[in-house]
Design an enzyme around this catalytic site. Sequence first.
Site, PDB file in Angstrom:
ATOM      1  N   PHE A   1      33.554  -4.685 -13.594  1.00  0.00           N
ATOM      2  CA  PHE A   1      32.886  -4.126 -11.704  1.00  0.00           C
ATOM      3  C   PHE A   1      31.773  -2.883 -11.907  1.00  0.00           C
ATOM      4  CE2 PHE A   1      36.568  -3.333  -8.818  1.00  0.00           C
ATOM      5  CZ  PHE A   1      36.936  -4.683  -8.700  1.00  0.00           C
TER       6      PHE A   1
ATOM      7  N   GLN B   1      33.586   7.076   0.461  1.00  0.00           N
ATOM      8  CA  GLN B   1      32.854   6.153  -0.243  1.00  0.00           C
ATOM      9  C   GLN B   1      32.614   4.889   0.613  1.00  0.00           C
ATOM     10  OE1 GLN B   1      34.689   3.595  -3.329  1.00  0.00           O
ATOM     11  NE2 GLN B   1      33.029   4.150  -4.518  1.00  0.00           N
TER      12      GLN B   1
ATOM     13  N   HIS C   1      31.777   1.127   0.828  1.00  0.00           N
ATOM     14  CA  HIS C   1      31.769  -0.043   0.175  1.00  0.00           C
ATOM     15  C   HIS C   1      29.989  -0.551   0.996  1.00  0.00           C
ATOM     16  CE1 HIS C   1      32.847  -3.768  -1.544  1.00  0.00           C
ATOM     17  NE2 HIS C   1      34.038  -2.697  -1.953  1.00  0.00           N
TER      18      HIS C   1
ATOM     19  N   LEU D   1      36.522  -5.973   3.684  1.00  0.00           N
ATOM     20  CA  LEU D   1      36.161  -6.023   2.780  1.00  0.00           C
ATOM     21  C   LEU D   1      36.160  -7.766   2.419  1.00  0.00           C
ATOM     22  CD1 LEU D   1      34.979  -3.632   0.162  1.00  0.00           C
ATOM     23  CD2 LEU D   1      38.038  -4.693  -0.680  1.00  0.00           C
TER      24      LEU D   1
ATOM     25  N   GLU E   1      34.410  -6.236  -4.411  1.00  0.00           N
ATOM     26  CA  GLU E   1      33.535  -5.854  -5.437  1.00  0.00           C
ATOM     27  C   GLU E   1      33.198  -7.559  -6.647  1.00  0.00           C
ATOM     28  OE1 GLU E   1      33.180  -2.451  -7.004  1.00  0.00           O
ATOM     29  OE2 GLU E   1      31.525  -1.989  -7.263  1.00  0.00           O
TER      30      GLU E   1
ATOM     31  N   ARG F   1      28.506   2.165  -5.919  1.00  0.00           N
ATOM     32  CA  ARG F   1      29.069   1.821  -4.607  1.00  0.00           C
ATOM     33  C   ARG F   1      28.340   2.657  -4.152  1.00  0.00           C
ATOM     34  NH1 ARG F   1      35.501   0.773  -4.113  1.00  0.00           N
ATOM     35  NH2 ARG F   1      35.265  -1.429  -5.598  1.00  0.00           N
TER      36      ARG F   1
ATOM     37  N   HIS G   1      35.447   3.088   2.844  1.00  0.00           N
ATOM     38  CA  HIS G   1      35.901   2.382   3.073  1.00  0.00           C
ATOM     39  C   HIS G   1      36.661   3.426   2.031  1.00  0.00           C
ATOM     40  CE1 HIS G   1      37.152  -0.580   0.190  1.00  0.00           C
ATOM     41  NE2 HIS G   1      37.596  -0.608  -1.388  1.00  0.00           N
TER      42      HIS G   1
ATOM     43  N   ARG H   1      34.095   6.913  -6.471  1.00  0.00           N
ATOM     44  CA  ARG H   1      34.655   6.291  -6.993  1.00  0.00           C
ATOM     45  C   ARG H   1      34.529   5.081  -7.209  1.00  0.00           C
ATOM     46  NH1 ARG H   1      39.043   2.450  -5.385  1.00  0.00           N
ATOM     47  NH2 ARG H   1      37.416   1.733  -4.007  1.00  0.00           N
TER      48      ARG H   1
HETATM   49  C1  LIG Z   1      40.310  -3.294   1.242  1.00  0.00           C
HETATM   50  C2  LIG Z   1      40.221  -2.178   0.201  1.00  0.00           C
HETATM   51  C3  LIG Z   1      40.805  -2.872  -0.937  1.00  0.00           C
HETATM   52  C4  LIG Z   1      40.823  -1.964  -2.394  1.00  0.00           C
HETATM   53  N1  LIG Z   1      40.793  -2.103  -3.253  1.00  0.00           N
HETATM   54  C5  LIG Z   1      41.088  -1.597  -4.839  1.00  0.00           C
HETATM   55  C6  LIG Z   1      41.022  -1.922  -5.785  1.00  0.00           C
HETATM   56  O1  LIG Z   1      41.237  -3.183  -5.493  1.00  0.00           O
HETATM   57  N2  LIG Z   1      41.173  -1.533  -7.097  1.00  0.00           N
HETATM   58  C7  LIG Z   1      41.354  -0.194  -6.919  1.00  0.00           C
HETATM   59  O2  LIG Z   1      41.504   0.521  -7.735  1.00  0.00           O
HETATM   60  N3  LIG Z   1      42.119  -0.044  -5.164  1.00  0.00           N
HETATM   61  C8  LIG Z   1      41.839  -0.651  -4.615  1.00  0.00           C
HETATM   62  N4  LIG Z   1      41.246  -0.050  -2.996  1.00  0.00           N
HETATM   63  C9  LIG Z   1      41.677   1.466  -3.124  1.00  0.00           C
HETATM   64  C10 LIG Z   1      43.104   1.954  -2.891  1.00  0.00           C
HETATM   65  O3  LIG Z   1      43.938   0.723  -2.660  1.00  0.00           O
HETATM   66  C11 LIG Z   1      44.016   3.223  -2.045  1.00  0.00           C
HETATM   67  O4  LIG Z   1      43.174   4.173  -2.709  1.00  0.00           O
HETATM   68  C12 LIG Z   1      45.270   3.177  -2.582  1.00  0.00           C
HETATM   69  O5  LIG Z   1      46.070   1.582  -2.527  1.00  0.00           O
HETATM   70  C13 LIG Z   1      46.342   3.905  -1.687  1.00  0.00           C
HETATM   71  O6  LIG Z   1      46.909   4.363  -2.170  1.00  0.00           O
HETATM   72  P1  LIG Z   1      48.198   5.450  -1.623  1.00  0.00           P
HETATM   73  O7  LIG Z   1      49.431   5.190  -2.347  1.00  0.00           O
HETATM   74  O8  LIG Z   1      47.538   6.840  -2.124  1.00  0.00           O
HETATM   75  O9  LIG Z   1      48.279   5.322  -0.068  1.00  0.00           O
HETATM   76  P2  LIG Z   1      48.699   4.230   1.039  1.00  0.00           P
HETATM   77  O10 LIG Z   1      48.934   2.949  -0.015  1.00  0.00           O
HETATM   78  O11 LIG Z   1      47.948   4.223   1.549  1.00  0.00           O
HETATM   79  O12 LIG Z   1      50.438   4.481   1.351  1.00  0.00           O
HETATM   80  C14 LIG Z   1      50.579   5.566   2.225  1.00  0.00           C
HETATM   81  C15 LIG Z   1      51.519   5.385   2.391  1.00  0.00           C
HETATM   82  O13 LIG Z   1      52.018   6.574   3.553  1.00  0.00           O
HETATM   83  C16 LIG Z   1      53.008   6.333   4.347  1.00  0.00           C
HETATM   84  N5  LIG Z   1      52.704   7.322   5.492  1.00  0.00           N
HETATM   85  C17 LIG Z   1      51.322   8.338   5.854  1.00  0.00           C
HETATM   86  N6  LIG Z   1      51.711   8.588   6.746  1.00  0.00           N
HETATM   87  C18 LIG Z   1      52.790   9.079   6.655  1.00  0.00           C
HETATM   88  C19 LIG Z   1      53.269   9.705   7.937  1.00  0.00           C
HETATM   89  N7  LIG Z   1      52.950  10.564   8.947  1.00  0.00           N
HETATM   90  N8  LIG Z   1      55.203   9.477   7.744  1.00  0.00           N
HETATM   91  C20 LIG Z   1      55.219   9.543   6.674  1.00  0.00           C
HETATM   92  N9  LIG Z   1      54.461   7.771   5.899  1.00  0.00           N
HETATM   93  C21 LIG Z   1      53.530   8.550   5.977  1.00  0.00           C
HETATM   94  C22 LIG Z   1      52.698   5.318   4.641  1.00  0.00           C
HETATM   95  O14 LIG Z   1      53.574   4.331   5.412  1.00  0.00           O
HETATM   96  C23 LIG Z   1      52.741   4.355   3.331  1.00  0.00           C
HETATM   97  O15 LIG Z   1      53.442   4.030   2.849  1.00  0.00           O
HETATM   98  C24 LIG Z   1      40.912  -0.405  -1.628  1.00  0.00           C
HETATM   99  C25 LIG Z   1      41.186  -0.357  -0.896  1.00  0.00           C
HETATM  100  C26 LIG Z   1      40.885  -1.188   0.489  1.00  0.00           C
HETATM  101  C27 LIG Z   1      40.472  -0.649   2.082  1.00  0.00           C
END
Ligand SMILES: Cc1cc2nc3c(=O)[nH]c(=O)nc-3n(C[C@H](O)[C@H](O)[C@H](O)COP(=O)(O)OP(=O)(O)OC[C@H]3O[C@@H](n4cnc5c(N)ncnc54)[C@H](O)[C@@H]3O)c2cc1C
Lengths: 73, 584
Positions: free
Chosen positions: B117, B238, B240, B250, B253, B284, B351, B396
Amino acid sequence: MSAIRWRSRRGMLELDIVLAKFLDRHETRLSEDEVKAYLGLLEYPDAELWDIITGKGEPEEAEEALLELIRMN
Amino acid sequence: MEKRKFDVAIIGAGGAGMRAALQLSTAGYKVAVLSKVFPTRSHTVAAQGGITAALGNVTEDNWLWHMYDTVKGSDYLGDQDAIEYMCRMGPQVVYEMEHFGLPFSRLENGKIYQRPFGGQSRNFGGDQATRTCAAADRTGHAMLHTLYQRNIQAKTHFFVEFLAIDLVRDAEGRVQGVVALDMEKGEPLLVEARATLLATGGAGRIFQASTNAFINTGDGLGMASRAGIPLEDMEFWQFHPTGVMGAGVLISEGVRGEGGYLVNGAGERFMERYAPHARDLAGRDVVARAIAIEIHEGRGCGPRKDHVLLKLDHIGKDEILDKLPGIREIALKFAHVDPLEAPIPVVPTAHYMMGGIPTRYRGQVVVPARTGPEEAVPGLYAIGECACVSVHGANRLGGNSLLDLLVFGQAAAEHIVEFLKENPTSPPIRKEGPDLALARLARWERREGSERVADVYRDMQGIMQSHCGVFRRAEVLKEGIVKLEEARQRLDRAAIGDHSKVFNTARVEALELENLMEVAFATIRSAAARTESRGAHARDDYPERDDKNWLKHTLAHGDGTIDYKPVRLKPLSVPSFPPKTRTY
Ligand SMILES: Cc1cc2nc3c(=O)[nH]c(=O)nc-3n(C[C@H](O)[C@H](O)[C@H](O)COP(=O)(O)OP(=O)(O)OC[C@H]3O[C@@H](n4cnc5c(N)ncnc54)[C@H](O)[C@@H]3O)c2cc1C
């Protein structure tokens, strides 16, 4: 009724876009059976639903007609 | 109001929230996880590329090299104690997920598959490393499903389709739980807990062009900000390099990891000019800015010269279908090209949010107080994309976010266990405890209003896109702040047409927009204040990094004031990596 709107909010932007477009066009015209079938589709995990929409998965027969509408968007 | 009592309330069922929940439930605590969508539909499901950890399965590797890359990638704004902790713990949390049943792809020798990556090097800036572990192009999906199954076994209590509204605090600021809206019933619920953990994910929807799903509305940041907690480093977003032109979707990468590359309007492989060594796999921010410059200087593609092309057809049909199976469908559906034959039009797209709720590396939320810049808020924790711990600093590296979720999900859970032991009981909730939340809900019962939520939403995104995007400049930012202030006033005058109780999506969107507005303000104000370029924050009028004045974290308060605090340059056990010029 708005349950189908909310449950069309997904973890993948791809699905958000495709499903929102579908609802904007068809939501008010869906029959009760179609709403039921649609709610059924929404039960699939995101990745599987995306596969089904892009023609790689294996949907139920009852879902096929609806999928055609979704795929057109 | 209905009331439920737990040891721990976790808001968010993405990778971060569910990793922490699993640990706490397994330890025998009563854990509530609230999620506005079904847990496995959290945004983590979208992560395609993989999770970075120095396993060394393909090329020799070392967590210290990973740490060096992460510090450098962060443009030296990352806190080195947290970065050391994350990189050191990397292999352990990945093997743990393997043990939990995450179906990683395999190398021929049976070990976990890893791919190269951007920003990954061997031996402190040497040759490309191969460090990102993947389960095909569905790592996030696999992680989320594995964690959900495990949580069900561990008897975690899920509140599904509950929208958290605001934190509940006592007079001294201790957090005692949260008020949430049961979307199906349309009624509020008070969840009382000795410890509350925010894991609500990102807020990419502040921008018009974003790779984020519609649910990424920064709710946790809004809640923190309204509770008087400043937001850290919000100017760092960031972009992307490769979002599909027009749709935002997206293109991972991983495509460039497998040999895809970018070309401009003249057919030139322009990354060779910007990053002679790493080329298309540079950080990135470097690639996104290079694309923005190519477009800005008239070397874009297409009739409007408003994008560049990502070429991958030379990789070969079998290899693409095998290693990058999802990419073809995305290109077909959103760009209307078949990448087996033609390149994909792409632009830099918002992103990932590097900033967030300020925390220490064991998850405690910290705020400036009389005793210093980092006093813990009792009973409150934050992890994952909504938190700023800060391991990503100003930029990041791909694959480091999924790692961040697991490492700090575990670390926060461990700290919460200690906290619960020290605090076996919690004082009763004051009568006025839930007032902040209830007032927010009552506000949208109002029927009179001259503005529509959807219009303000769209305008806010447009303002952020054109005034606070990849290129930033003083006048443009200043004008953006004025416009955003107008948008906020319009939101105050808005009403919704639908006042039904059951699944009232209009009300939810209004509440989400209030959160986005907090995030947008913190972002643009912090960006206007930082007169240097660092990582993802690129100021046209201040193109250089300025360590003398700006090697510090921004803290943006909800009232519009801004504070700063020092970067933690001292790691836990190894020597510090001092700031150097960042080249790839
Ligand atoms: C398209 C894409 C591809 C990506 N690919 C990668 C990758 O390959 N590798 C990598 O390391 N990172 C990647 N990322 C980044 C990474 O996926 C995210 O940063 C990460 O998944 C965030 O996880 P999280 O657990 O913090 O939040 P999330 O998975 O976003 O979960 C948030 C949770 O909070 C809940 N929530 C939010 N607000 C409320 C509320 N008011 N009340 C109740 N519940 C709420 C939602 O329901 C959800 O359950 C990618 C991001 C994107 C957009």
